[in-house]
Design a protein around this motif. Structure first.
Motif, PDB file in Angstrom:
ATOM      1  N   ASN A  24      38.196  66.190  50.381  1.00  0.00           N
ATOM      2  CA  ASN A  24      37.579  65.162  50.325  1.00  0.00           C
ATOM      3  C   ASN A  24      36.167  65.658  49.489  1.00  0.00           C
ATOM      4  O   ASN A  24      35.697  66.649  50.078  1.00  0.00           O
ATOM      5  N   HIS A  25      36.391  65.793  48.243  1.00  0.00           N
ATOM      6  CA  HIS A  25      35.996  66.761  47.322  1.00  0.00           C
ATOM      7  C   HIS A  25      34.646  65.953  47.033  1.00  0.00           C
ATOM      8  O   HIS A  25      33.966  64.990  46.572  1.00  0.00           O
ATOM      9  N   PRO A  26      33.678  66.831  47.285  1.00  0.00           N
ATOM     10  CA  PRO A  26      31.905  66.206  47.309  1.00  0.00           C
ATOM     11  C   PRO A  26      31.884  65.382  45.486  1.00  0.00           C
ATOM     12  O   PRO A  26      31.230  64.336  45.451  1.00  0.00           O
ATOM     13  N   ASN A  27      32.273  66.674  44.614  1.00  0.00           N
ATOM     14  CA  ASN A  27      31.857  65.854  43.272  1.00  0.00           C
ATOM     15  C   ASN A  27      33.091  65.339  42.493  1.00  0.00           C
ATOM     16  O   ASN A  27      33.186  64.674  41.135  1.00  0.00           O
ATOM     17  N   TRP A  28      33.923  66.130  42.423  1.00  0.00           N
ATOM     18  CA  TRP A  28      35.132  65.738  41.490  1.00  0.00           C
ATOM     19  C   TRP A  28      36.524  65.227  42.064  1.00  0.00           C
ATOM     20  O   TRP A  28      36.460  65.038  43.316  1.00  0.00           O
ATOM     21  N   ASP A  29      37.048  64.220  41.279  1.00  0.00           N
ATOM     22  CA  ASP A  29      37.922  63.462  41.574  1.00  0.00           C
ATOM     23  C   ASP A  29      39.229  63.477  41.450  1.00  0.00           C
ATOM     24  O   ASP A  29      39.887  63.811  40.462  1.00  0.00           O
ATOM     25  N   MET A  30      39.899  64.876  41.849  1.00  0.00           N
ATOM     26  CA  MET A  30      41.617  65.405  41.868  1.00  0.00           C
ATOM     27  C   MET A  30      42.742  65.743  42.910  1.00  0.00           C
ATOM     28  O   MET A  30      42.729  64.625  42.782  1.00  0.00           O
ATOM     29  N   GLY A  31      43.316  66.439  42.244  1.00  0.00           N
ATOM     30  CA  GLY A  31      44.856  66.155  42.776  1.00  0.00           C
ATOM     31  C   GLY A  31      44.636  66.811  44.618  1.00  0.00           C
ATOM     32  O   GLY A  31      43.345  67.415  44.246  1.00  0.00           O
ATOM     33  N   GLN A  32      45.164  66.525  45.266  1.00  0.00           N
ATOM     34  CA  GLN A  32      45.041  66.674  47.011  1.00  0.00           C
ATOM     35  C   GLN A  32      44.715  68.253  46.450  1.00  0.00           C
ATOM     36  O   GLN A  32      44.213  69.124  47.559  1.00  0.00           O
TER      37      GLN A  32
END
Ligand code: NDP
Ligand code: MG
Length: 390
Positions: free
Chosen positions: A195-203
Motif C-alpha cells: 500500500n503506497h502512500p502516494n503512487w499507484d504502481m505494480g505490487q
C-alpha cells in the motif's frame, strides 16, 4: 505515424503508456504489445490499438490468447524467446516496462535495432547498465529514462554540462513504513507493504518502495544512466512525492523537478522527446499544498540503501547478483516464506556468498554472463531463504 511497441503492456506503466497512445491514435502505428498472465487485457488492447502482434510470456496461455484474438487479424505468440524476437521487429519507439530481469534481453534486442528505448525497467540497468548503454551507442539507439526520478534529472540537465554537476539528489517518499516504529517492521504484512502512500504502481515496486530496495536500485540506476560517481548521488526523504529529483551544480544552484505523482508525465516526456506536449496530468496548486518536507534517510530502517553502496563499490556483475537476490527475496516475502525485514538479510548474504565464489562477480559483462550469474544468484538466495525457513 510512429511505430511503437510496448513491452509489459498489461502492467501499470504499460497501461499508462497505452492511455497516452489512445489519446492520439492517428499518431501511432502499434507493432507489438506484450504481457504475461493477463491475456484478456493484452488481447483487448491489441485489438483496440490494431497491433501487429500480441505476445504473452507465459506459454501455457497461448491458446487463451489465440482464442481471444480470433478474427482480429492480430498475430499471437508466447514465450520469452518470442518476446525477444518481437523486440527486433522494426519500431521507432519501444517502451521497456516488463518487471524484473526478464526485461533485459528484450531491452538489448530493442537497442540493437537502433530505436528510441523508453526505459522503465530499472532492473536491466542495475543488472547490466554498462552493457545496455554500450549496445545503445553501437547501434545509434537512444535510451530515455522513464523512472520518475531519472526523468526528472534528465530534464534538469537539458542544456547543462555534466562537468558542472556536483550532485544528483533523488527523492523517496519513504513508502508504507516511513513512520512505523522500527520494532514493528519484522511483523509487517504483505497487504501493509503493498500500500503506497502516494503512487499507484505494480505490487512488486510498491513493496520495494516500502523496503527502500526501489530507491537502492534507483541509486545504481542513477550511476549507470548519468555516469556520475556514487559519492555524487544522494537520497532525500520527501513524503509528498512532488519533487522527484534535484541536480546540484558547481555554482551552488539546485534545479528541482516538481510535478504530481503521475507516471504519465515521465512516460509522456519520453514519448514526445525532444519536444514537450500537453499531458493529462494534474497541475499543482503550490499555495494549496503549502509545504514540502524533507528528511535524511535512515540506514537502520532501510538497510537496502547501504547495500546499494556496497554493490557499487564491488562493481562488475554485483548489480546482477543484487537484483536477482532482491527479486528472489521479494518472491519469498510475497509467498510468506520470510518476514519483511529478512529481505535485506537475504540480499546481503547472497552478495557475500557470490563474491566468495572467485570469478563470478568479476566476469566480463556479456548478456550470457549476466543471465548466468542471475541464475546462480537466484539459487543462492533461494538456499538462504530455505535455511532461514528451516
Ligand atoms: P507491473 O507488475 O504492473 O507490470 C509488469 C508487466 O510485466 C506486466 O505487463 C506483466 O504481465 C509483465 N511481466 C511479468 N512477468 C514477466 C515475465 N517474466 N516476462 C515478460 N513479461 C512479464 O509492473 P510496473 O508497471 O509497476 O513496473 C514495470 C517496470 O517499470 C518495473 O521495472 C518497475 O520497476 C518500473 N517502474 C514502474 C513504475 C510504476 O509507477 N509502476 C515507476 C518507475 C519504474 P502481466 O501483468 O500480464 O502478468
Ligand atoms: Mg522511481
Amino acid at each position: 505515424m510512429r511505430r511503437v511497441s510496448i513491452f509489459g503492456a498489461t502492467g501499470s506503466i504499460g497501461q499508462n503508456t497505452l492511455d497516452l497512445i489512445r489519446r492520439a491514435p492517428d499518431d501511432y502505428d502499434v507493432v507489438a504489445l506484450t504481457g504475461a498472465s493477463n491475456v484478456a487485457q493484452l488481447a483487448r488492447d491489441a485489438i483496440a490499438l490494431r497491433a501487429d502482434i500480441a505476445i504473452t510470456a507465459d506459454e501455457t496461455r497461448l491458446d487463451d490468447l489465440r482464442a481471444a484474438l480470433i478474427g482480429s487479424g492480430v498475430e499471437a505468440a508466447a514465450g520469452s524467446r518470442a518476446i525477444v524476437e518481437a523486440a527486433s521487429r522494426p519500431a521507432d519507439w519501444i517502451m521497456s516496462a516488463i518487471v524484473g530481469a526478464a526485461g533485459l534481453a528484450p531491452g538489448m534486442a530493442a537497442l540493437a535495432q537502433g530505436c528510441t528505448l523508453a526505459l522503465a525497467n530499472k532492473e536491466s540497468l542495475v543488472c547490466a547498465g554498462a552493457l545496455l548503454i554500450q549496445t545503445g551507442r553501437e547501434h545509434g539507439a537512444t535510451i530515455l529514462p522513464v523512472d520518475s526520478e531519472h526523468s526528472a534529472v534528465f530534464q534538469a540537465l537539458v542544456g547543462e554540462q555534466m562537468d558542472a554537476v556536483e550532485r544528483i539528489i533523488i527523492t523517496a517518499s519513504g513508502g508504507a513504513f516511513r513512520d512505523w516504529p522500527l520494532e514493528e517492521l519484522p511483523q509487517a504484512t504483505l497487504a501493509q507493504a503493498s500500500n503506497h502512500p502516494n503512487w499507484d504502481m505494480g505490487q512488486r515496486i510498491t513493496i520495494d518502495s516500502a523496503s527502500m530496495f526501489n530507491k537502492a536500485m534507483e541509486v545504481i540506476e542513477t550511476r549507470e544512466f548519468f555516469n556520475v560517481s556514487p559519492r555524487q548521488i544522494e537520497v532525500l526523504i520527501h513524503p509528498q512525492s512532488m519533487i522527484h529529483a534535484l541536480v546540484g551544480f558547481n555554482d551552488g544552484a539546485l534545479m528541482a523537478h516538481v510535478g504530481p505523482p503521475d507516471m504519465r508525465h515521465a512516460i509522456g516526456y519520453a514519448l514526445h522527446h525532444p519536444h514537450r506536449q500537453k499531458l493529462p496530468v494534474e497541475r499543482l496548486d503550490l499555495a494549496a499544498i503549502g509545504r514540502f518536507d524533507f528528511r535524511a534517510p535512515d540506514d537502520v530502517r532501510w538497510p537496502a540503501l547501504r547495500i546499494a553502496r556496497e554493490v557499487m563499490a564491488r562493481r562488475g556483475l554485483a548489480g546482477a547478483v543484487f537484483n536477482a537476490a532482491k527479486e528472489t527475496a521479494l518472491d519469498g516475502f510475497i509467498a510468506g516464506a520470510i518476514g519483511f525485514t529478512r529481505m535485506s538479510d537475504i540480499v546481503a548474504e547472497t552478495l557475500d556468498a557470490m563474491d566468495a565464489q572467485a570469478g563470478h562477480i568479476d566476469a566480463t559483462m556479456t548478456l550470457d554472463n549476466v543471465l548466468n550469474i542471475d541464475h546462480l544468484a537466484r539459487k543462492a538466495a533461494q538456499a538462504a531463504i530455505l535455511k532461514r525457513a528451516g
